[in-house]
Design a protein around this motif. Structure first.
Motif, PDB file in Angstrom:
ATOM      1  N   MET A 155       0.825  -1.201   0.000  1.00  5.49           N
ATOM      2  CA  MET A 155       0.000   0.000   0.000  1.00  5.49           C
ATOM      3  C   MET A 155       0.864   1.258   0.000  1.00  5.49           C
ATOM      4  N   ALA A 156       2.001   1.214   0.689  1.00 12.44           N
ATOM      5  CA  ALA A 156       2.923   2.353   0.666  1.00 12.44           C
ATOM      6  C   ALA A 156       3.448   2.597  -0.747  1.00 12.44           C
ATOM      7  N   ALA A 157       3.581   1.493  -1.503  1.00 11.90           N
ATOM      8  CA  ALA A 157       4.062   1.585  -2.885  1.00 11.90           C
ATOM      9  C   ALA A 157       2.928   1.802  -3.881  1.00 11.90           C
ATOM     10  N   GLU A 158       1.701   1.938  -3.362  1.00 12.75           N
ATOM     11  CA  GLU A 158       0.510   2.123  -4.205  1.00 12.75           C
ATOM     12  C   GLU A 158       0.276   0.928  -5.130  1.00 12.75           C
ATOM     13  N   ARG A 159       0.577  -0.248  -4.648  1.00 12.13           N
ATOM     14  CA  ARG A 159       0.303  -1.473  -5.411  1.00 12.13           C
ATOM     15  C   ARG A 159      -0.979  -2.107  -4.870  1.00 12.13           C
ATOM     16  N   ARG A 160      -2.073  -1.464  -5.102  1.00 13.23           N
ATOM     17  CA  ARG A 160      -3.334  -1.860  -4.471  1.00 13.23           C
ATOM     18  C   ARG A 160      -3.826  -3.229  -4.933  1.00 13.23           C
ATOM     19  N   VAL A 161      -3.717  -3.508  -6.214  1.00 12.88           N
ATOM     20  CA  VAL A 161      -4.205  -4.785  -6.732  1.00 12.88           C
ATOM     21  C   VAL A 161      -3.457  -5.946  -6.085  1.00 12.88           C
ATOM     22  N   GLN A 162      -2.137  -5.809  -5.950  1.00 12.73           N
ATOM     23  CA  GLN A 162      -1.356  -6.872  -5.325  1.00 12.73           C
ATOM     24  C   GLN A 162      -1.643  -6.987  -3.830  1.00 12.73           C
ATOM     25  N   ALA A 163      -2.075  -5.891  -3.220  1.00 10.63           N
ATOM     26  CA  ALA A 163      -2.330  -5.906  -1.777  1.00 10.63           C
ATOM     27  C   ALA A 163      -3.626  -6.623  -1.424  1.00 10.63           C
ATOM     28  N   ARG A 164      -4.585  -6.658  -2.328  1.00 10.56           N
ATOM     29  CA  ARG A 164      -5.905  -7.218  -1.998  1.00 10.56           C
ATOM     30  C   ARG A 164      -5.847  -8.659  -1.515  1.00 10.56           C
ATOM     31  N   PRO A 165      -5.220  -9.576  -2.241  1.00  6.05           N
ATOM     32  CA  PRO A 165      -5.174 -10.962  -1.740  1.00  6.05           C
ATOM     33  C   PRO A 165      -4.386 -11.096  -0.443  1.00  6.05           C
ATOM     34  N   VAL A 166      -3.455 -10.195  -0.200  1.00  7.59           N
ATOM     35  CA  VAL A 166      -2.695 -10.239   1.055  1.00  7.59           C
ATOM     36  C   VAL A 166      -3.600  -9.873   2.219  1.00  7.59           C
ATOM     37  N   PHE A 167      -4.420  -8.827   2.039  1.00  6.60           N
ATOM     38  CA  PHE A 167      -5.377  -8.459   3.086  1.00  6.60           C
ATOM     39  C   PHE A 167      -6.349  -9.609   3.354  1.00  6.60           C
ATOM     40  N   GLU A 168      -6.781 -10.288   2.308  1.00  4.75           N
ATOM     41  CA  GLU A 168      -7.697 -11.421   2.494  1.00  4.75           C
ATOM     42  C   GLU A 168      -7.017 -12.529   3.300  1.00  4.75           C
ATOM     43  N   ALA A 169      -5.750 -12.787   2.992  1.00  8.84           N
ATOM     44  CA  ALA A 169      -5.032 -13.841   3.707  1.00  8.84           C
ATOM     45  C   ALA A 169      -4.821 -13.495   5.174  1.00  8.84           C
ATOM     46  N   ILE A 170      -4.696 -12.202   5.474  1.00  4.96           N
ATOM     47  CA  ILE A 170      -4.501 -11.754   6.857  1.00  4.96           C
ATOM     48  C   ILE A 170      -5.750 -12.020   7.690  1.00  4.96           C
ATOM     49  N   SER A 171      -6.894 -11.938   7.060  1.00  5.71           N
ATOM     50  CA  SER A 171      -8.165 -12.251   7.727  1.00  5.71           C
ATOM     51  C   SER A 171      -8.418 -11.386   8.961  1.00  5.71           C
ATOM     52  N   GLY A 172      -7.982 -10.132   8.920  1.00 13.45           N
ATOM     53  CA  GLY A 172      -8.309  -9.185   9.989  1.00 13.45           C
ATOM     54  C   GLY A 172      -7.438  -9.249  11.214  1.00 13.45           C
ATOM     55  N   ALA A 173      -6.434 -10.143  11.243  1.00 16.04           N
ATOM     56  CA  ALA A 173      -5.551 -10.261  12.412  1.00 16.04           C
ATOM     57  C   ALA A 173      -4.428  -9.235  12.272  1.00 16.04           C
ATOM     58  N   VAL A 174      -4.547  -8.113  12.964  1.00 19.78           N
ATOM     59  CA  VAL A 174      -3.630  -6.983  12.793  1.00 19.78           C
ATOM     60  C   VAL A 174      -2.417  -7.124  13.704  1.00 19.78           C
TER      61      VAL A 174
END
Length: 318
Positions: A273-292
């Motif tokens: 997200m810092a690199a503005e690579r939003r498309v690549q970030a989406r599956p990573v956020f899904e894999a995190i499953s909200g565990a911050v």
């Protein structure tokens, strides 16, 4: 998007990450300690011992669990009481030493560094194969700003027992940085050496990306024009290539097996997200499953709020 509305995946600060057994223990400890009964310490230590004895030779999982418990109990009397009552219990000794180290780090100094070291050495003698006493000794050496030959010696003791110990690599990365006892050049040399010999899915695989995020955040803290131009940090070839490699594999199911994998995915989502690579970030956020994981999100403010804002930005316009 379903993953944004799912109750199961609602963002939450989760030091235990996806370790369900550790999460259950933390909740149980909180409930037990809040009762204030005479038997509180006995109940807590019995619960802790039971978990740490489960898969006791899974050094990666043991290090993660010990680290989280030490942070949670650093202001509690429980670790000291347990170590006092069971002076030959390795888990009790290491937990007490680690909790003291964390407390000393937060206060800027240790009450008795010698006692912490002795605690670790006793544990190491009782369990020669266990890397966790040496992990704590490595952290203690950092706090004391010992010379590099001593620190590398302790690091090698950890690696002899657990070749890819994530906590040890991150300790060395911080120690070799300009904020402690090294320099930017030493960090680069260390990262190059780690990248050349480390399997892509090893527990310490995020060492390079950690160094890049630390450098990025150091630029942000400068403020002014430097902070405004910080995003360009990710356009440089080493940073871009590191992100490419991680984005290609890390979020794949089963790629990472280590205990702190979700923390590394948090790191990757932040960097993308810092690199503005939003498309690549989406599956990573899904894999995190909200565990911050608190870091690196906490640098911008409340970790959960920063995580949620970034996750929402990653799906904007879909």
């Amino acid at each position: 998007m379903a993953f944004l509305s799912s109750r199961r995946r609602r963002a939450r600060l989760a030091p235990e990450l996806d370790d369900a057994a550790l999460s259950k223990l933390l909740k149980s400890l909180q409930a037990t300690m809040s009762t204030g009964t005479i038997a509180t310490t006995d109940l807590c230590t019995a619960q802790i011992s039971r978990l740490l004895d489960t898969g006791a030779e899974d050094w990666d999982r043991r290090t993660h669990r010990m680290s989280v418990l030490a942070y949670r109990l650093s202001e509690s009397h429980v670790p000291r009481a347990w170590a006092t009552r069971e002076p030959r219990n390795v888990s009790a000794l290491v937990l007490h030493a680690w909790a003291q180290l964390i407390r000393g780090r937060s206060q800027g100094n240790l009450e008795d560094a010698t006692a912490v070291a002795d605690c670790c050495l006793r544990a190491a003698e009782l369990a020669p194969a266990d890397p966790t006493p040496w992990v704590v000794l490595l952290g203690l050496a950092r706090l004391q700003r010992l010379n590099q030959s001593e620190v590398f010696g302790l690091w090698n003791e950890v690696l002899t027992r657990d070749r890819w110990n994530r906590e040890a690599y991150l300790n060395m990365l911080a120690y070799l940085g300009p904020e402690e006892m090294g320099s930017r050049i030493q960090v680069l040399d260390f990262v190059d050496a780690v990248r050349a010999r480390t399997p892509e899915n090893a527990p310490c695989a995020a060492t390079e990306l950690t160094a890049l995020v630390m450098q990025y955040q150091s630029v942000l803290t400068l403020g002014g024009v430097e902070a405004l131009m910080a995003r360009k940090h990710w356009d440089h070839a080493p940073a871009a290539e590191s992100l490419d490699r991680a984005a290609r594999t890390w979020a794949q199911p089963g790629f990472f097996q280590h205990a702190a994998a979700v923390a590394d995915l948090n790191l990757l989502a932040y960097a993308l997200m810092a690199a503005e690579r939003r498309v690549q970030a989406r599956p990573v956020f899904e894999a995190i499953s909200g565990a911050v994981a608190a870091w690196p999100w906490r640098v911008g403010g409340d970790p959960v709020s920063e995580f949620e804002k970034a996750r929402n930005r990653s799906t904007a316009g879909m």
